[in-house]
Design a protein around this motif. Structure first.
Motif, PDB file in Angstrom:
ATOM      1  N   SER A  64       0.742  -1.145  -0.004  1.00 37.07           N
ATOM      2  CA  SER A  64       0.072   0.049   0.138  1.00 37.07           C
ATOM      3  C   SER A  64       1.121   1.097  -0.088  1.00 37.07           C
ATOM      4  O   SER A  64       1.946   1.386   0.735  1.00 37.07           O
ATOM      5  CB  SER A  64      -0.688   0.053   1.238  1.00 37.07           C
ATOM      6  OG  SER A  64      -1.588   1.214   1.517  1.00 37.07           O
ATOM      7  N   GLY A  65       0.432   2.396  -0.861  1.00 35.49           N
ATOM      8  CA  GLY A  65       1.411   3.629  -0.995  1.00 35.49           C
ATOM      9  C   GLY A  65       2.351   3.329  -1.995  1.00 35.49           C
ATOM     10  O   GLY A  65       2.839   4.632  -2.370  1.00 35.49           O
ATOM     11  N   ILE A 111       2.191   9.631   4.571  1.00 35.98           N
ATOM     12  CA  ILE A 111       1.111   8.879   4.571  1.00 35.98           C
ATOM     13  C   ILE A 111       0.350   8.845   5.815  1.00 35.98           C
ATOM     14  O   ILE A 111       0.903   8.748   6.933  1.00 35.98           O
ATOM     15  CB  ILE A 111       1.493   7.383   4.206  1.00 35.98           C
ATOM     16  CG1 ILE A 111       2.375   7.277   2.816  1.00 35.98           C
ATOM     17  CG2 ILE A 111       0.442   6.451   4.049  1.00 35.98           C
ATOM     18  CD1 ILE A 111       3.162   5.951   2.633  1.00 35.98           C
ATOM     19  N   CYS A 114      -2.242   4.399   9.126  1.00 35.36           N
ATOM     20  CA  CYS A 114      -3.152   3.087   8.539  1.00 35.36           C
ATOM     21  C   CYS A 114      -3.870   2.377   9.461  1.00 35.36           C
ATOM     22  O   CYS A 114      -3.825   2.472  10.798  1.00 35.36           O
ATOM     23  CB  CYS A 114      -1.964   2.172   8.019  1.00 35.36           C
ATOM     24  SG  CYS A 114      -1.010   1.198   9.068  1.00 35.36           S
ATOM     25  N   ASP A 115      -4.765   1.456   9.095  1.00 32.61           N
ATOM     26  CA  ASP A 115      -5.525   0.802   9.931  1.00 32.61           C
ATOM     27  C   ASP A 115      -5.046   0.067  10.954  1.00 32.61           C
ATOM     28  O   ASP A 115      -5.574  -0.246  11.844  1.00 32.61           O
ATOM     29  CB  ASP A 115      -6.719   0.111   9.082  1.00 32.61           C
ATOM     30  CG  ASP A 115      -7.863   1.026   8.306  1.00 32.61           C
ATOM     31  OD1 ASP A 115      -7.732   2.246   8.616  1.00 32.61           O
ATOM     32  OD2 ASP A 115      -8.089   0.364   7.003  1.00 32.61           O
ATOM     33  N   LYS A 116      -4.016  -0.668  10.670  1.00 32.80           N
ATOM     34  CA  LYS A 116      -3.315  -1.571  11.489  1.00 32.80           C
ATOM     35  C   LYS A 116      -2.579  -0.835  12.790  1.00 32.80           C
ATOM     36  O   LYS A 116      -2.876  -1.360  13.809  1.00 32.80           O
ATOM     37  CB  LYS A 116      -2.371  -2.456  10.707  1.00 32.80           C
ATOM     38  CG  LYS A 116      -3.115  -3.514   9.900  1.00 32.80           C
ATOM     39  CD  LYS A 116      -1.839  -4.310   9.099  1.00 32.80           C
ATOM     40  CE  LYS A 116      -2.392  -5.305   8.224  1.00 32.80           C
ATOM     41  NZ  LYS A 116      -1.625  -6.283   7.697  1.00 32.80           N
ATOM     42  N   SER A 135       3.601   4.520  14.034  1.00 33.57           N
ATOM     43  CA  SER A 135       3.619   4.592  12.333  1.00 33.57           C
ATOM     44  C   SER A 135       4.237   2.999  12.055  1.00 33.57           C
ATOM     45  O   SER A 135       4.794   2.498  13.137  1.00 33.57           O
ATOM     46  CB  SER A 135       4.373   5.721  11.799  1.00 33.57           C
ATOM     47  OG  SER A 135       5.830   5.329  12.019  1.00 33.57           O
ATOM     48  N   SER A 138       4.128   0.980   6.259  1.00 35.95           N
ATOM     49  CA  SER A 138       3.063   1.541   5.333  1.00 35.95           C
ATOM     50  C   SER A 138       2.441   2.941   5.670  1.00 35.95           C
ATOM     51  O   SER A 138       1.474   3.260   4.933  1.00 35.95           O
ATOM     52  CB  SER A 138       1.960   0.585   5.568  1.00 35.95           C
ATOM     53  OG  SER A 138       2.308  -0.770   5.009  1.00 35.95           O
ATOM     54  N   CYS A 139       3.000   3.640   6.650  1.00 36.01           N
ATOM     55  CA  CYS A 139       2.476   4.884   7.093  1.00 36.01           C
ATOM     56  C   CYS A 139       3.415   5.718   7.891  1.00 36.01           C
ATOM     57  O   CYS A 139       4.206   5.278   8.318  1.00 36.01           O
ATOM     58  CB  CYS A 139       0.928   4.811   7.805  1.00 36.01           C
ATOM     59  SG  CYS A 139       1.105   4.148   9.662  1.00 36.01           S
ATOM     60  N   SER A 294      -4.860   7.233   1.915  1.00 39.45           N
ATOM     61  CA  SER A 294      -3.672   7.389   2.798  1.00 39.45           C
ATOM     62  C   SER A 294      -3.336   9.008   2.763  1.00 39.45           C
ATOM     63  O   SER A 294      -2.666   9.233   3.449  1.00 39.45           O
ATOM     64  CB  SER A 294      -2.929   6.706   2.209  1.00 39.45           C
ATOM     65  OG  SER A 294      -2.428   6.974   0.846  1.00 39.45           O
TER      66      SER A 294
END
Length: 790
Positions: A64-65, A111, A114-116, A135, A138-139, A294
């Motif tokens: 993702s991203g 970014i 993220c959901d996680k 973080s 992915s974010c 994102s």
């Protein structure tokens, strides 16, 4: 079997190497992966079938991203690469400073959480429970903390923090494998809260101990209570400092406006969830998609049941709504509910990123600040997007401001730029961006602000220098450099470009100037790969080739230059800066030029006498054909708005009035009043005298909403008629619409609909802002066409 695989695109800073390592393990391959400048290089050893499957999966999937542009495969000689002799697994190795020389590297933007990570932050059993700066791979922040490529912890402002044993273990495996911003309550930046009195003195008892499990909770609670009691809090966000206040508290909003020097312009509001937004706003499927993306941009949404204080959005029919981009914002809005969250600066100045500067500027004006010790290297304001429903019913995103979450992603061109030339464009003075171009891409900077403020001029110089260093322009195989700026001799950007040209030493350098409205159309041409088109550029002002003020241009754009094939009849407008703000001046100048009486109430007799005298003696009166000034004049004449307390206010409120009518009548063409606009056959000059005369005669008999809609329809009809005239002469059916006036979604809809009905292929900005924020990319694209065909 040995193979070399190279992946180009935005493949750094998003966990791409860990993704590759897990995939290689899945296919029982040994080897290594590393960042090589702006690309990822993979060497694999194993069965040919497994290598082929591994390569195939890399081509169709990515983390993702990421943005994968190309994946190439080259089989190597059978002997094993020296670095892998005796190594049995697949490893992630240190990044290399060796850069490709044929293109600008691609790097991802900051970014949002993220959901996680969101789940972990809310999980009481997780060791990062309540950690606001959480973080993963992915974010989290990327571009705002990057010193240089390749992207590793040591090249970011996270380099001052050493990993604790638990984070170090996670850095080796799992979803935080090689996550450069990895941190926790024990080893990363921690929240600090400072409270201030009215003189800016720090009232904090003692600094809350960093690293304590409850410290972040205490800070969030304290800040929330201050906001709920009508106070204003500073927040160190991802891309710079922000100011937060309660949108339900009239006095708090009033104080915030006084602090920022922002009288009427609507504030954006941060919500904790989409469901909370839907309570107050209409949200389409596409709008929800962007809210949840994102990037977490501000999305302009139509109001539904807005119960905020009246001084939040004012007369606007929309709310700029957005969701939290960091754990800190999530935790705060969960406590407070909706929050005004606006850039931490005085209106017109750049966003503040330095801790000491923010404190010096605001400590005597606000009640406290939440901050942390991690440097922000460049200001990245929130991006702003408005969804536009085209004449075929499709929702299309359009940028009002392009910054955090999108910059520095490049515009990939259908046609590569001229080989061996580095392009450097300085943009316009308002809503400034700059762009660098090379190979098949143009990288446009974030929104920087208006260059009339010296701080913005300094920011542009610094950011351009840093962009060139980050993206290694000196490493490119450029044989020469092309510097591009606006034709306006008085622009700050023109002066900066000229200084850069004179200071150039290392490569052969040329300086090219491009007319403002031509560059507007160039931005659309760049997005769609066009080389010839009809261009319609509507805005407030722009320096014309005849040294007058343009802004209602019908251009025929070819591969070398443009022909001006139509425009509004120029009228003399008194005053420059004040003439752009005071719509009454535009209204009076238009009516006097048309030989019409000035209705009572538009302007005081004493002011009117001065305007008449200035026009009669040609004092500070300049020919102006800007469409923006006509919108201002009509807004004033109809009694809708007579002064721009912020840029475009009169035009926006005129649009709002028109949309009230069109919503009730579902864009009905039958009920609109025909407002005549005379168009000369010879040069397609629009004369609005008869239209203004009709508006004056009807303004006390018909609703403002109907007349506002009829005006929009009349302008769209004129666009159609002139476009047909130009097509008959030049045999071109591709037409591009750009310029700040086309941020008006009703006008764009009507033009799109009418032109398509006549067989035109209509293009407009989607990736770049239609306002002056897209100018610099258009300058690069057009300069390239000129070089190619010179």
């Amino acid at each position: 079997m040995n193979a070399l695989i190279r992946v180009t695109g935005a493949v750094q800073g998003i966990g791409y190497r860990p993704f590759v390592a897990e995939l290689a393990t899945k296919y029982e391959l040994k080897g290594e992966v590393k960042n090589l400048g702006g690309i990822v290089e993979i060497i694999v050893l194993g069965d040919e079938e497994n290598i082929s499957s591994f390569y195939g999966e890399l081509k169709k999937s990515s983390p993702s991203g990421s943005i994968v542009i190309n994946v190439s495969l080259e089989y190597l000689k059978e002997n094993e690469p020296e670095g892998l002799i005796g190594y049995s697994g697949f490893r992630i190795v240190e990044s290399s400073d060796n850069f490709e020389k044929s293109y600008l590297p691609v790097f991802p933007p900051d970014i949002a959480i993220c959901d996680k990570c969101l789940e972990e932050m809310h999980d009481e059993q997780n060791r990062r429970f309540g950690y606001p700066l959480i973080s993963c791979a992915s974010c989290g922040p990327r571009f705002s903390i990057l010193r240089k490529l390749p992207y590793d912890r040591k090249t970011t402002t996270m380099d001052v923090y050493c990993l604790c044993p638990e984070c170090n273990n996670e850095y080796q495996k799992g979803r935080r494998r090689h996550a450069q911003t990895i941190s926790c309550h024990s080893c990363g930046p921690q929240l600090i809260f400072d409270a201030f009195d009215s003189e800016g003195k720090d009232l904090s008892d003692t600094a809350i101990s960093e690293g304590h499990d409850l410290s972040d909770t205490v800070i969030i609670d304290k800040a929330a209570r201050i906001i709920q009691n009508g106070g204003i809090i500073g927040i160190k966000g991802i891309g710079g400092y922000q100011l937060a206040a309660d949108p339900y508290n009239y006095e708090a909003v009033k104080k915030l406006r006084e602090i920022k020097g922002r009288e009427q312009k609507p504030f954006a509001v941060m919500f904790s969830s989409v469901s909370e937004i839907k309570r107050l706003c209409k949200v389409s499927e596409k709008e929800e998609e962007f809210l949840l993306s994102s990037a977490k941009p501000i999305v302009l949404l139509d109001k539904k049941n807005c119960d905020f204080s009246e001084n939040v959005c004012g007369n606007s029919g929309q709310i700029g709504a957005f969701l939290p981009s960091s754990g800190l914002h999530v935790l705060l809005t969960e406590k407070t509910g909706p929050l005004i969250v606006t850039s931490g600066n005085i209106s017109g100045e750049p966003m503040i990123i330095a801790d000491d500067i923010f404190r010096d500027r605001f400590s005597d004006k606000i009640d406290g600040v939440i901050w942390y010790k991690r440097d922000i290297l460049r200001p990245l304001d929130d991006s702003v997007i408005q969804m536009y429903k085209d004449s075929e019913g499709n929702d299309e995103p359009r940028f009002i401001r392009r910054a955090r979450g999108y910059v520095p992603l490049p515009l990939f061109l259908n046609n590569t730029l001229y080989d061996g030339i580095l392009f450097e464009a300085y943009g316009a003075d308002l809503k400034n961006t700059f762009s660098i171009g090379y190979g098949d891409r143009i990288i446009t900077s974030q929104f920087l602000g208006d260059m009339e403020d010296y701080k913005t001029v300094k920011l542009q110089k610094n950011e351009l220098k840093e962009f060139c260093e980050i993206f290694r322009v000196d490493n490119l195989e450029a044989k020469s450099k092309l510097i591009i700026c606006d034709k306006h001799p008085g622009y700050h950007t023109t002066e900066l470009a000229d200084s850069a040209y004179k200071a150039a030493e290392t490569v052969k350098t040329r300086l090219i100037t491009i007319q403002h409205h031509h560059a507007h159309i160039g931005s659309v041409m760049a997005e769609h790969g066009l080389k010839n088109c009809i261009g319609v550029a509507f805005d407030g002002t722009g320096y014309g080739t005849d040294k007058t003020i343009w802004g209602s241009e019908f251009l025929v754009c070819n591969e070398v230059n443009f022909l001006r094939e139509g425009h509004l009849k120029p009228i003399r407008i008194v005053g420059q800066d004040e003439g752009m703000k005071n719509a009454a001046i535009s209204a009076v100048c238009y009516l006097l030029d048309s030989g019409l009486e000035i209705p009572r109430g538009i302007m005081d007799d004493s002011e009117l006498t001065l305007i008449r005298a200035a026009l009669a003696n040609n004092i500070n009166a300049y020919p102006n054909s800007g469409m923006g000034r006509l919108f201002d004049a009509v807004s004033c004449i109809l009694g809708i708005c007579s002064y721009n307390s912020y840029e475009g206010e009169c035009a926006v409120r005129l649009q709002n009035a028109a949309e009230k009518y069109s919503d009730m009548n579902v864009f009905s063409d039958n009920d609109a009043i025909i407002l005549p606009i005379k168009i000369s056959d010879e040069d397609n000059v629009m004369d609005v005298t008869d239209m203004l005369k009709e508006l004056l005669s009807l303004r006390d008999e018909e609703s403002r909403e109907l007349l506002a809609y009829s005006f929009h329809k009349a302008i769209a009809e004129a666009v159609k008629r002139i476009a047909i005239n130009i097509r008959s002469r030049h045999k071109i059916s591709d037409i591009c619409l750009s310029g700040g006036v086309f941020a008006n979604r009703l006008l764009l809809y009507l033009c799109d609909k009418m032109l398509k009905e006549e067989g035109f292929v209509v293009y407009y900005n989607r990736i770049l802002p239609t306002n002056d924020g897209g100018i610099s990319a258009g300058q690069v694209y057009l300069a390239n066409l000129m070089i190619e065909n010179s």
